[in-house]
Write a protein that holds these residues in place. Structure first.
Motif, PDB file in Angstrom:
ATOM      1  N   ASP A 408       0.838  -1.206   0.000  1.00 43.25           N
ATOM      2  CA  ASP A 408       0.000   0.000   0.000  1.00 43.25           C
ATOM      3  C   ASP A 408       0.873   1.255   0.000  1.00 43.25           C
ATOM      4  N   LEU A 409       2.119   1.103   0.453  1.00 46.51           N
ATOM      5  CA  LEU A 409       3.033   2.253   0.454  1.00 46.51           C
ATOM      6  C   LEU A 409       3.353   2.682  -0.982  1.00 46.51           C
ATOM      7  N   VAL A 410       3.591   1.694  -1.845  1.00 45.53           N
ATOM      8  CA  VAL A 410       3.861   2.026  -3.255  1.00 45.53           C
ATOM      9  C   VAL A 410       2.638   2.725  -3.845  1.00 45.53           C
ATOM     10  N   ASP A 411       1.452   2.213  -3.550  1.00 43.25           N
ATOM     11  CA  ASP A 411       0.218   2.829  -4.061  1.00 43.25           C
ATOM     12  C   ASP A 411       0.066   4.258  -3.536  1.00 43.25           C
ATOM     13  N   HIS A 412       0.418   4.457  -2.268  1.00 37.16           N
ATOM     14  CA  HIS A 412       0.232   5.784  -1.652  1.00 37.16           C
ATOM     15  C   HIS A 412       1.201   6.796  -2.276  1.00 37.16           C
ATOM     16  N   GLU A 413       2.436   6.370  -2.478  1.00 36.84           N
ATOM     17  CA  GLU A 413       3.402   7.260  -3.126  1.00 36.84           C
ATOM     18  C   GLU A 413       2.995   7.514  -4.570  1.00 36.84           C
ATOM     19  N   ALA A 414       2.558   6.455  -5.245  1.00 41.42           N
ATOM     20  CA  ALA A 414       2.167   6.593  -6.654  1.00 41.42           C
ATOM     21  C   ALA A 414       0.994   7.557  -6.785  1.00 41.42           C
ATOM     22  N   ASN A 415       0.066   7.483  -5.841  1.00 46.37           N
ATOM     23  CA  ASN A 415      -1.082   8.394  -5.837  1.00 46.37           C
ATOM     24  C   ASN A 415      -0.601   9.851  -5.725  1.00 46.37           C
ATOM     25  N   PHE A 416       0.414  10.061  -4.900  1.00 41.96           N
ATOM     26  CA  PHE A 416       0.972  11.415  -4.737  1.00 41.96           C
ATOM     27  C   PHE A 416       1.650  11.883  -6.030  1.00 41.96           C
ATOM     28  N   PHE A 417       2.527  11.046  -6.580  1.00 40.39           N
ATOM     29  CA  PHE A 417       3.282  11.495  -7.758  1.00 40.39           C
ATOM     30  C   PHE A 417       2.352  11.705  -8.962  1.00 40.39           C
ATOM     31  N   HIS A 418       1.297  10.903  -9.012  1.00 38.71           N
ATOM     32  CA  HIS A 418       0.305  11.101 -10.077  1.00 38.71           C
ATOM     33  C   HIS A 418      -0.342  12.486  -9.925  1.00 38.71           C
ATOM     34  N   ALA A 419      -0.647  12.857  -8.677  1.00 41.03           N
ATOM     35  CA  ALA A 419      -1.275  14.164  -8.428  1.00 41.03           C
ATOM     36  C   ALA A 419      -0.307  15.305  -8.747  1.00 41.03           C
ATOM     37  N   VAL A 420       0.976  15.093  -8.453  1.00 41.42           N
ATOM     38  CA  VAL A 420       1.971  16.135  -8.763  1.00 41.42           C
ATOM     39  C   VAL A 420       1.973  16.385 -10.277  1.00 41.42           C
ATOM     40  N   ARG A 421       1.899  15.285 -11.028  1.00 41.56           N
ATOM     41  CA  ARG A 421       1.952  15.414 -12.490  1.00 41.56           C
ATOM     42  C   ARG A 421       0.641  15.971 -13.048  1.00 41.56           C
ATOM     43  N   SER A 422      -0.489  15.493 -12.504  1.00 39.65           N
ATOM     44  CA  SER A 422      -1.792  15.814 -13.112  1.00 39.65           C
ATOM     45  C   SER A 422      -2.496  16.990 -12.434  1.00 39.65           C
ATOM     46  N   ARG A 423      -2.003  17.411 -11.272  1.00 39.27           N
ATOM     47  CA  ARG A 423      -2.643  18.428 -10.407  1.00 39.27           C
ATOM     48  C   ARG A 423      -4.020  17.950  -9.956  1.00 39.27           C
ATOM     49  N   LYS A 424      -4.261  16.652  -9.990  1.00 43.16           N
ATOM     50  CA  LYS A 424      -5.534  16.128  -9.473  1.00 43.16           C
ATOM     51  C   LYS A 424      -5.397  15.875  -7.969  1.00 43.16           C
ATOM     52  N   LYS A 425      -6.549  15.527  -7.327  1.00 41.37           N
ATOM     53  CA  LYS A 425      -6.539  15.385  -5.868  1.00 41.37           C
ATOM     54  C   LYS A 425      -5.781  14.133  -5.404  1.00 41.37           C
ATOM     55  N   VAL A 426      -5.185  14.241  -4.239  1.00 38.81           N
ATOM     56  CA  VAL A 426      -4.585  13.065  -3.606  1.00 38.81           C
ATOM     57  C   VAL A 426      -5.638  12.407  -2.724  1.00 38.81           C
ATOM     58  N   VAL A 427      -5.310  11.227  -2.217  1.00 41.25           N
ATOM     59  CA  VAL A 427      -6.249  10.522  -1.350  1.00 41.25           C
ATOM     60  C   VAL A 427      -6.226  11.072   0.083  1.00 41.25           C
ATOM     61  N   GLU A 428      -5.092  11.674   0.493  1.00 35.44           N
ATOM     62  CA  GLU A 428      -4.975  12.113   1.898  1.00 35.44           C
ATOM     63  C   GLU A 428      -4.329  13.498   1.966  1.00 35.44           C
ATOM     64  N   ASN A 429      -5.120  14.515   1.751  1.00 32.06           N
ATOM     65  CA  ASN A 429      -4.543  15.864   1.703  1.00 32.06           C
ATOM     66  C   ASN A 429      -4.318  16.432   3.113  1.00 32.06           C
ATOM     67  N   GLU A 430      -3.921  17.694   3.152  1.00 32.38           N
ATOM     68  CA  GLU A 430      -3.540  18.295   4.435  1.00 32.38           C
ATOM     69  C   GLU A 430      -4.723  18.410   5.400  1.00 32.38           C
ATOM     70  N   GLU A 431      -5.937  18.599   4.866  1.00 31.35           N
ATOM     71  CA  GLU A 431      -7.112  18.705   5.755  1.00 31.35           C
ATOM     72  C   GLU A 431      -7.369  17.342   6.407  1.00 31.35           C
ATOM     73  N   PHE A 432      -7.278  16.311   5.601  1.00 30.82           N
ATOM     74  CA  PHE A 432      -7.475  14.941   6.098  1.00 30.82           C
ATOM     75  C   PHE A 432      -6.415  14.619   7.154  1.00 30.82           C
ATOM     76  N   GLY A 433      -5.150  14.919   6.796  1.00 30.60           N
ATOM     77  CA  GLY A 433      -4.042  14.605   7.701  1.00 30.60           C
ATOM     78  C   GLY A 433      -4.169  15.365   9.011  1.00 30.60           C
ATOM     79  N   ASN A 434      -4.634  16.589   8.912  1.00 29.80           N
ATOM     80  CA  ASN A 434      -4.765  17.417  10.118  1.00 29.80           C
ATOM     81  C   ASN A 434      -5.845  16.845  11.050  1.00 29.80           C
ATOM     82  N   ARG A 435      -6.972  16.434  10.446  1.00 30.98           N
ATOM     83  CA  ARG A 435      -8.053  15.868  11.289  1.00 30.98           C
ATOM     84  C   ARG A 435      -7.572  14.605  12.020  1.00 30.98           C
ATOM     85  N   ALA A 436      -6.842  13.766  11.278  1.00 31.20           N
ATOM     86  CA  ALA A 436      -6.363  12.519  11.901  1.00 31.20           C
ATOM     87  C   ALA A 436      -5.387  12.838  13.032  1.00 31.20           C
TER      88      ALA A 436
END
Ligand SMILES: NC(=O)c1ccc[n+]([C@@H]2O[C@H](COP(=O)([O-])OP(=O)(O)OC[C@H]3O[C@@H](n4cnc5c(N)ncnc54)[C@H](O)[C@@H]3O)[C@@H](O)[C@H]2O)c1
Length: 464
Positions: A408-436
Motif C-alpha cells: 500500500d506504500l507504493v500505491d500511496h506514493e504513486a497516488n501522490f506522484f500522479h497528483a503532482v503530475r496531473s494536479r488532481k486530488k490526492v487521497v490524503e490531503n492536508e485537511e485529512f491529515g490534520n483531522r487525523a
C-alpha cells in the motif's frame, strides 16, 4: 441455560417447521440452509496511479527526500517501484544515512546533504518527501511550501494542533499538492472495506473498534544506537530545531518517539493509522467531539514520557470509536466495523465481512416460560405473519486478501506522484491529515490531563 426435555421438544418443533421450509428454499434457490463455505477473493491491485503509460522524460517528476532515517529509506526504496519519477537528492542530519538513502534508491551518486535548504533552492526539484521526526514536520513543510515544492509529509502531520493549522495555511497559500503519509488509506483492502461500508451491507454502524498491539523492544521504539553515532556524525542542534535545547543524546535522537519534545507516543505513531483508516472508510470529515483515555506505563520504564498502553473512546457525530495500543501483547493491527446488518474486520492485509441474518425470527428463548398451548399458538401465528421466518440461512462470510508482494506504500506514493503530475486530488490531503492528527492530540490531552478532551471546532483548539 440448562436444557430440559421441554426445551428440547420445543426446539424440535421449531426445527421441524424450519426443515420443511428449508427444503423448499434449497430446491427453489440453491441456497444452502446451514453454514456455507466462506468465499475468498484475492483483491487485484489497481494499475499504478503514477503512470498507466510509459512517462516521457519531460514528464518525469523529480523529487528529494528530507529525512532518510528508517521511514525515509522505506519510502525511497518503495519509490523505485513507481514509474515516471526520479530521486535527485537526499538530505539527513546523520551522515551514515546519506549512504543508506543512496542504497535505498539504488543510486550511489545521488547528491546527499545535511542542509535541506540546498534542496529547496534547486529549481529542478518538483516535490519533496518529508520524513523527519514529528516536531520538525512544520518548519520543513512551511519552507518547502514557500519554495514551491509539492509535499509528501509523513504522518502524523502535526506535533501540535497549532502546527497542523499553520501547515494547512502554508500549503493552501502556496497552492501545493500535499499527501500525508498514512499509507493504509491507499490500500486495496481499505478500498474494499469502504465499498462494503458505502454499499450499506453493514447496515448502520454505530460502533468501531481498532487496535494495534506490539510486544517487542523494537515495537516500543527501543531502537539500537549505531556505533558511529556522535556529535561529529550528527547535527544535533538542527535535530532539536524548535524543541528545548539539551546536550547531545543519542537516545533522544534515535528513540525520539518516546519523548514529548519530538513525538506523541503511541497516539501519534499508531492511533493515527487507525484514525486515518476509519475516517477514510466511513468518509468522516469531522474531528471527534470528545475523547476519553486510560492506560499506563507498565513495562517500558526507561525514562520515556509516554504510556505503553493507551485506550481511547471517541465520540464521532455518527458513531463511537474505541482505540487501543498495547506494547505488552502482540495482537497486531485490527479494525472492526460493527453494523446492524454485518461486521467487517480488517486484520493487517486481510478483510472479513460477516453478514447477519436480519430477517424476523420467532422468539425462541422467552417462550420457554409459556404453556405449550400458548407457545404453539404463538409459533403458528408468527409463521402466518412472517412466511419466511423459518429460513435461517447462514449467509456466506466473505474473505479478501492481497497478492504476495502487494504494498500500500507504493500505491500511496504513486497516488501522490500522479497528483503532482496531473494536479488532481490526492487521497490524503492536508485537511485529512490534520483531522487525523487532531484525533491523536485529543487522546494524549485526555490521558495526560486526566479529563475528557473536547474539540472546539470554532476555536480550533482542545479544551477540557
Ligand atoms: N507511515 C508510516 O507507517 C511511518 C512509519 C515510520 C515512520 N513514520 C514517520 O516518518 C517520520 C520519520 O520517522 P523515522 O522512523 O524515519 O525516524 P528516524 O529517526 O529513523 O529518521 C528521521 C531522520 O530525520 C532526520 N532529520 C531530522 N531533522 C532533520 C532536518 N531538519 N533536516 C534533515 N533531516 C532531518 C534525522 O537525522 C533522522 O535520520 C516520522 O514522522 C514518523 O512518524 C511513518
Amino acid at each position: 441455560m440448562r436444557r430440559t426435555a421441554k426445551h428440547n421438544s420445543l426446539q424440535a418443533k421449531i426445527i421441524q417447521r424450519c426443515a420443511i421450509r428449508r427444503q423448499f428454499i434449497r430446491v427453489g434457490t440453491g441456497v444452502a440452509g446451514t453454514a456455507a463455505a466462506a468465499k475468498f477473493t484475492l483483491l487485484q491491485p489497481k494499475p499504478l496511479w503514477a503512470s498507466p503509460r510509459p512517462v516521457a522524460p519531460s514528464d518525469t517528476v523529480r523529487f528529494a527526500s528530507i529525512g532518510t532515517g528508517v521511514r525515509g529509506c522505506e519510502l525511497l526504496s518503495a519509490s523505485t517501484r513507481v514509474p515516471g519519477i526520479e530521486c535527485v537528492a537526499v538530505c539527513d542530519l546523520y551522515d551514515s544515512r546519506h549512504a543508506a538513502a543512496q542504497e535505498a534508491v539504488k543510486n550511489p551518486s545521488v547528491p546527499a546533504t545535511r542542509n535541506y535548504r540546498e534542496i529547496l533552492d534547486r529549481k529542478d526539484v518538483d516535490a519533496v518527501i518529508i520524513a523527519v521526526p514529528d516536531h520538525s514536520h512544520r518548519h520543513v513543510f512551511e519552507d518547502a511550501c514557500a519554495a514551491g515544492k509539492d509535499i509528501y509529509c509523513e504522518k502524523p502531520m502535526s506535533h501540535t494542533v497549532e502546527d497542523g493549522f499553520a501547515m494547512i495555511s502554508a500549503a493552501q497559500k502556496a497552492n501545493r499538492i500535499v499527501q500525508i503519509g498514512s499509507q493504509r488509506v491507499s490500500s486495496i483492502v481499505y478500498a474494499q472495506c469502504k465499498e462494503l461500508y458505502d454499499s450499506g451491507q453493514l447496515g448502520d454502524v454505530y460502533s468501531i473498534e481498532a487496535y494495534w498491539d506490539r510486544n517487542s523492544p523494537s515495537g516500543a521504539w527501543v531502537y539500537p544506537i549505531p556505533p558511529d553515532a556522535s556529535e561529529q556524525t550528527i547535527d544535533w542542534n538542527a535535530f532539536l530545531g524548535s524543541a528545548p535545547k539539551r546536550p547531545f543524546s543519542p537516545e533522544r535522537f534515535f528513540r525520539w518517539r518516546c519523548f514529548s519534545d519530538y513525538g506523541e507516543g503511541l497516539a501519534g505513531d499508531l492511533f493515527v493509522h487507525l484514525i486515518s483508516g476509519i475516517n477514510f472508510i466511513t468518509g468522516a470529515t469531522a474531528v471527534p467531539k470528545r475523547a476519553q483515555s486510560a492506560g499506563g506505563l507498565f513495562h517500558f520504564k526507561d525514562g520515556r514520557d509516554f504510556p505503553d498502553l493507551i485506550e481511547t473512546f471517541y465520540d464521532y457525530p455518527k458513531f463511537r470509536v474505541y482505540l487501543r495500543c498495547n506494547l505488552n501483547n502482540d495482537q497486531g493491527e485490527f479494525i472492526a466495523f460493527y453494523g446492524t446488518k454485518g461486521t467487517a474486520i480488517i486484520r493487517g492485509q486481510s478483510l472479513t465481512f460477516t453478514p447477519q441474518d436480519t430477517r424476523p425470527q420467532p422468539e425462541g428463548y422467552s417462550i420457554y416460560g409459556w404453556p405449550a398451548k400458548l407457545r404453539d399458538e404463538y409459533l403458528e401465528n408468527f409463521a402466518k405473519e412472517h412466511p419466511l421466518y423459518e429460513v435461517k440461512v447462514a449467509e456466506a462470510t466473505q474473505n479478501f486478501g492481497v497478492p504476495e508482494g502487494y504494498s500500500d506504500l507504493v500505491d500511496h506514493e504513486a497516488n501522490f506522484f500522479h497528483a503532482v503530475r496531473s494536479r488532481k486530488k490526492v487521497v490524503e490531503n492536508e485537511e485529512f491529515g490534520n483531522r487525523a492528527a487532531i484525533g491523536c492530540h485529543l487522546a494524549n490531552y485526555a490521558y495526560f490531563n486526566n479529563t475528557i478532551a473536547t474539540w472546539d471546532e470554532a476555536g480550533r483548539r482542545i479544551k477540557a
